[in-house]
Every structure is written in structure tokens, then in C-alpha cells.
Design an enzyme around this catalytic site. Structure first.
Site, PDB file in Angstrom:
ATOM      1  N   ARG A 124      -4.847  -8.878 -15.535  1.00  0.00           N
ATOM      2  CA  ARG A 124      -4.262  -7.538 -15.457  1.00  0.00           C
ATOM      3  C   ARG A 124      -3.164  -7.430 -14.402  1.00  0.00           C
ATOM      4  NH1 ARG A 124      -9.850  -4.643 -13.614  1.00  0.00           N
ATOM      5  NH2 ARG A 124     -10.113  -5.639 -11.589  1.00  0.00           N
ATOM      6  N   SER A 337      -1.441   4.870 -14.121  1.00  0.00           N
ATOM      7  CA  SER A 337      -1.892   3.927 -13.100  1.00  0.00           C
ATOM      8  C   SER A 337      -3.224   3.296 -13.490  1.00  0.00           C
ATOM      9  CB  SER A 337      -2.018   4.642 -11.751  1.00  0.00           C
ATOM     10  OG  SER A 337      -2.466   3.765 -10.750  1.00  0.00           O
ATOM     11  N   LEU A 340      -2.639   0.681 -16.242  1.00  0.00           N
ATOM     12  CA  LEU A 340      -2.010  -0.528 -15.720  1.00  0.00           C
ATOM     13  C   LEU A 340      -2.991  -1.380 -14.924  1.00  0.00           C
ATOM     14  CD1 LEU A 340       1.428   0.911 -14.560  1.00  0.00           C
ATOM     15  CD2 LEU A 340       1.062  -0.726 -16.411  1.00  0.00           C
ATOM     16  N   HIS A 341      -3.882  -0.741 -14.194  1.00  0.00           N
ATOM     17  CA  HIS A 341      -4.850  -1.478 -13.383  1.00  0.00           C
ATOM     18  C   HIS A 341      -6.016  -2.010 -14.212  1.00  0.00           C
ATOM     19  CE1 HIS A 341      -2.820   0.473  -9.933  1.00  0.00           C
ATOM     20  NE2 HIS A 341      -3.254  -0.572  -9.274  1.00  0.00           N
ATOM     21  N   GLY A 342      -6.134  -1.587 -15.451  1.00  0.00           N
ATOM     22  CA  GLY A 342      -7.243  -2.028 -16.290  1.00  0.00           C
ATOM     23  C   GLY A 342      -8.320  -0.971 -16.334  1.00  0.00           C
TER      24      GLY A 342
END
Length: 461
Positions: A124, A337, A340-342
Site C-alpha cells: 500500500r 486518505s 490511500l492508506h488501505g
């Protein structure tokens, strides 16, 4: 730990944690540092631009393979998909939107177990960098900040830039083009790399050793009377909050490690400078630990946690979502966010909570600043602000109160990142039951305080 003499403790700390952790860290990153330096020196040879772009693609591929082996194929697939969409939409004025939707679908498919969860979450970080770069390039093309669609080798060189592909940070397409120009080597450049690398190793050591060594050694001894309170309930509550703060601090320093390491790799590869009159200022800053550990506000914490990502979220997500309204734009930004961070339940819960906490804090302090005509906003006022009260005792006390409240929120939110949880559970993501259990132990205190602040904000309106 309490049975150790001070000398025995520090000897055990040095031999059992500090030196092994630093050595393992260097063993993991030395090859990446060598590749960054090799590319930097190669670009000084005056090669044709296409060879410079091709060399950084090769370096990025090798770095990805070194860290992720064949799992890197998922990052490669994402980058190819992004260029395909960019090429098909090259005449559109909404390339950023098309790329965002494509990446959203791809990441959601991966999160929905298209790929093994542990494998997907290992990737990720690299996926995040590729996604952020592709989206920013799309919007920069739409805004005219980048004149023409890059060639395939330029596009892939940007995405796979060796200084950022593994640990970040996000850099703009313009910064990448400046990096591959091969600027002169200098003492300032070398000092910046050495400083960032030293701070990265320091933060790695503190993150790894704060739980098993430093925190249990200092806190129980200094707080022994407090922890032996006659009231069992009070003692249990204090222990739970100390454990929460321990987990938060350990998690914070692991983030600082990545931040300073990304500074080192990006700078070593030639990125992260501003041009002064007679020299280059190597001033790339990813994290500001002091602003997080001793914050003015939660807004400052969120911004200082990762400066390049904060800029990216503000410039390419928040501003584009403002047409939905401020609060909706805040939610969209934190949702982006989280993706994107998983996606994992605990991370989504933390980011959603952060959205509410920062929004309530912002509007409350804005209203207090207006009513009191005082410099108590979430961000520091400029020198020429119109407030009557700037540095008075009451202003300082109120800012300190909000700073202490921010530390309280950080301990509460950081309690989910338990230092004692095994690596497999951490890679898969914590479930809903774990999140509810951890915050129930702390009586949902942060959420109740935020709700109380919102009620107060409404009452003073």
C-alpha cells in the site's frame, strides 16, 4: 525492569534493542540508498533525457523487487492502467477526475480481496505514492501547470522515481524533472542526507524500544505512587491511559522514521530543493515531530504528520470537493486518505474521528477568536492580525488548554496501534471488535469530549 540497576538497564537497552534495531534498519535500506546515489551520479553525466528517465524506471523497478519481490506486479499494473487512462483522455479537460475514478475502482477492488489481504497491505505504501503522483499530474495538466502529456518514459520515470517509490514522499512532476537534471553535488546536500538518515535511525530505535524498554522503565518508577492509588478503578484507568499513550508514541515515531527516511532517499536521489540566488537549499521536510508531540491544535498535528501528503490532500482533494460544502469536503478528504492508506476498520475509524475532531476544534476556536478578539485559532495568527489580544496570559492559557486536549486526543486515537499486537494482525488490519474494545476501555472519552466541544460551540453562537 525495576530490579535492574541503572547501568544494567542501559547496557541491556544498548545490546538488546538499540544496536540490533539500528543494524537491522541499515541492512534493510542500504541497497536503496546505494541505488539513489548511483542514479544521482548517473544524471550528472549529461545523458540524454530519455536515458535519465529510463534509468530511474530501472532503479525504481529494482527497488520494488528488492522490497516486495513479485508482489510488485500490482504496483506495475496500477501504473500501466494510469497511463492508459491518461493517454485515452489526453484531449479531455477532466483528466484528474478520470484518473481519480480509475484509481478508486482499482484500490477498492484490491481492498475487496481481489488480492490476499496481507500481500495487498504490504504494497500500500508504493501504491499510495503511484496513485498520488498520477492524480496530481492529471489535475496539473487540467490546470495548465504541466503543459503537455508526458511521454511514457517520462510518466513512468516520475511514478517510479527511485528516491520516492518505496517510502515516499509525494513530489510534483516539476520537482521530478528538476531532480533528473542532475544538479551539482554539494556539502549542504550531503549534510541534509546525513541528518535525515540519522534522525530516521533515531526514530526507528525509539519506536522499537519505547514499548519494551524505555516506557516501562521510566513511567512506572516515576509514577509509582499514582499507579498504586488505593482506588482500584482510578488505578486501572490511569494504567489504561498510560498504555494508550505508550502505543501512540511508538506509532508516532514509526511514522517519523518513514518520514525522515523518505527525506534521505529523495534528497540523495536529487529531489527536494529550492533555488536561492547563488545556491540550492536542500530543505525537503516531511514530518515535524515537535508539532505533533507538543501541538498547538489537532489541525497542526494533521498538517505536520506528513507535510507533502497534507499539501496533496488539500490541493487535489479538499479544494476540488469544496463545492460540496466545507464539512463535506473535510469528510471526502479523510475518506481519500483512508483509501490511500488501505481500508481497515480501525484506520477508517481513526480518520473519521480525526475529521470530526479537527472540524469541531477549528470552528470552535474560530468562534472563540472572534468573540474574544484573541489569537486562539487552530493555526498561529500572522504578525499583522487584527485581534486585540495576542500574547496575554489568558490567550496563552487557552492555547495551552487546546494543546493539552490535542495530546489527549492523540493518546486516545493512538491506543488502537498496540505495540503488543503481532505483525500478521497488524498487516491484515484490526477489526471492528478490536477497535470497539480499545475505545471502550477508555470510555469513548475523546468522542464525548468532541461532542461536548460541539455543544459548547453551538451554545456560544
Amino acid at each position: 525492569m525495576a530490579t535492574f540497576s541503572r547501568q544494567e538497564f542501559f547496557q541491556q537497552l544498548l545490546q538488546g534493542c538499540l544496536l540490533p534495531t539500528a543494524q537491522q534498519g541499515l541492512d534493510q535500506i542500504w541497497l536503496l540508498l546505494a541505488i539513489c546515489l548511483a542514479c544521482r551520479l548517473l544524471w550528472r553525466l549529461g545523458l540524454p533525457s530519455y536515458l535519465k528517465h529510463a534509468s530511474t524506471v530501472a532503479g525504481g523497478f529494482f527497488s520494488l523487487y528488492h522490497f516486495f519481490q513479485l508482489h510488485m506486479v500490482w504496483v506495475v499494473l496500477l501504473s500501466l492502467l494510469c497511463y492508459l487512462v491518461l493517454f485515452l483522455c489526453r484531449h479531455s479537460s477532466h483528466r484528474g477526475v478520470f484518473l481519480s475514478v480509475t484509481i478508486l475502482i482499482y484500490l477498492l477492488m484490491g481492498e475487496m480481496h481481489m488480492v490476499d489481504t496481507v500481500t495487498w497491505h504490504k504494497m500500500r505504501g508504493a501504491q499510495m505514492i503511484v496513485a498520488m503522483k498520477a492524480v496530481s499530474l492529471g489535475f496539473d495538466l487540467d490546470r495548465g501547470e504541466v503543459g503537455t502529456v508526458p511521454s511514457p518514459v517520462e510518466f513512468m520515470g516520475y511514478l517510479y522515481f527511485v528516491g520516492t517509490i518505496v517510502f515516499g514522499p509525494w513530489i510534483s512532476f516539476h520537482s521530478y524533472l528538476q531532480a533528473v537534471q542532475g544538479r551539482p553535488l554539494s556539502c549542504r546536500w550531503l549534510q541534509k542526507v546525513a541528518r535525515s538518515l540519522a534522525l530516521a535511525l533515531l526514530c526507528l530505535v525509539l519506536s522499537t524500544c519505547v514499548g519494551p524498554y524505555l516506557f516501562p522503565y521510566f513511567i512506572p518508577l516515576n509514577g509509582d505512587r499514582l499507579l498504586r492509588n488505593k482506588k482500584r478503578k482510578a488505578r486501572g484507568t490511569m494504567v489504561r491511559w498510560l498504555r494508550a499513550y505508550e502505543s501512540a508514541v511508538s506509532f508516532h515515531f514509526s511514522n517519523y522514521f518513514v518520514g525522515f527516511l523518505s527525506e534521505a532517499t529523495a534528497t540523495l536521489a536529487g529531489a527536494g530543493f529550492t533555488e536561492e540566488k547563488d545556491h540550492l537549499e536542500w530543505d525537503l521536510t516531511v514530518s515535524k515531530p515537535l508539532n505533533v508531540e507538543l501541538p498547538r491544535s489537532m489541525v497542526e498535528v494533521v498538517t505536520s504528520w506528513n507535510l507533502p501528503m497534507s499539501y496533496w490532500l488539500n490541493n487535489y482533494v479538499f479544494k476540488n470537493a469544496l463545492r460540496l460544502g466545507t464539512f463535506s469536503a473535510v469528510l471526502v478528504t479523510y475518506a481519500a486518505s483512508a483509501l490511500l492508506h488501505g481500508f481497515s476498520f480501525h484506520l477508517a475509524a481513526v480518520l473519521l474521528s480525526l475529521a470530526f475532531i479537527t472540524y469541531v476544534e477549528h470552528v470552535l476556536r474560530k468562534r472563540l477568536a472572534r468573540i474574544l478578539s484573541a489569537c486562539v485559532l487552530s493555526k498561529r495568527c500572522p504578525p499583522d492580525c487584527s485581534h486585540q489580544h495576542r500574547l496575554g496570559l489568558g490567550v496563552r492559557a487557552l492555547n495551552l488548554l487546546f494543546g493539552a486536549l490535542a495530546i489527549f486526543h492523540l493518546a486516545y486515537l493512538g491506543s488502537l496501534f498496540d505495540v503488543d499486537v503481532d505483525d500478521t494482525t497488524e498487516e491484515q488490519g484490526y477489526g471492528m471488535a478490536y477497535t470497539v474494545h480499545k475505545w471502550s476501555e477508555l470510555s469513548w472519552a475523546s468522542h464525548w469530549v468532541t461532542f461536548g466541544c460541539w455543544i459548547f460551540y453551538r451554545l456560544i453562537g
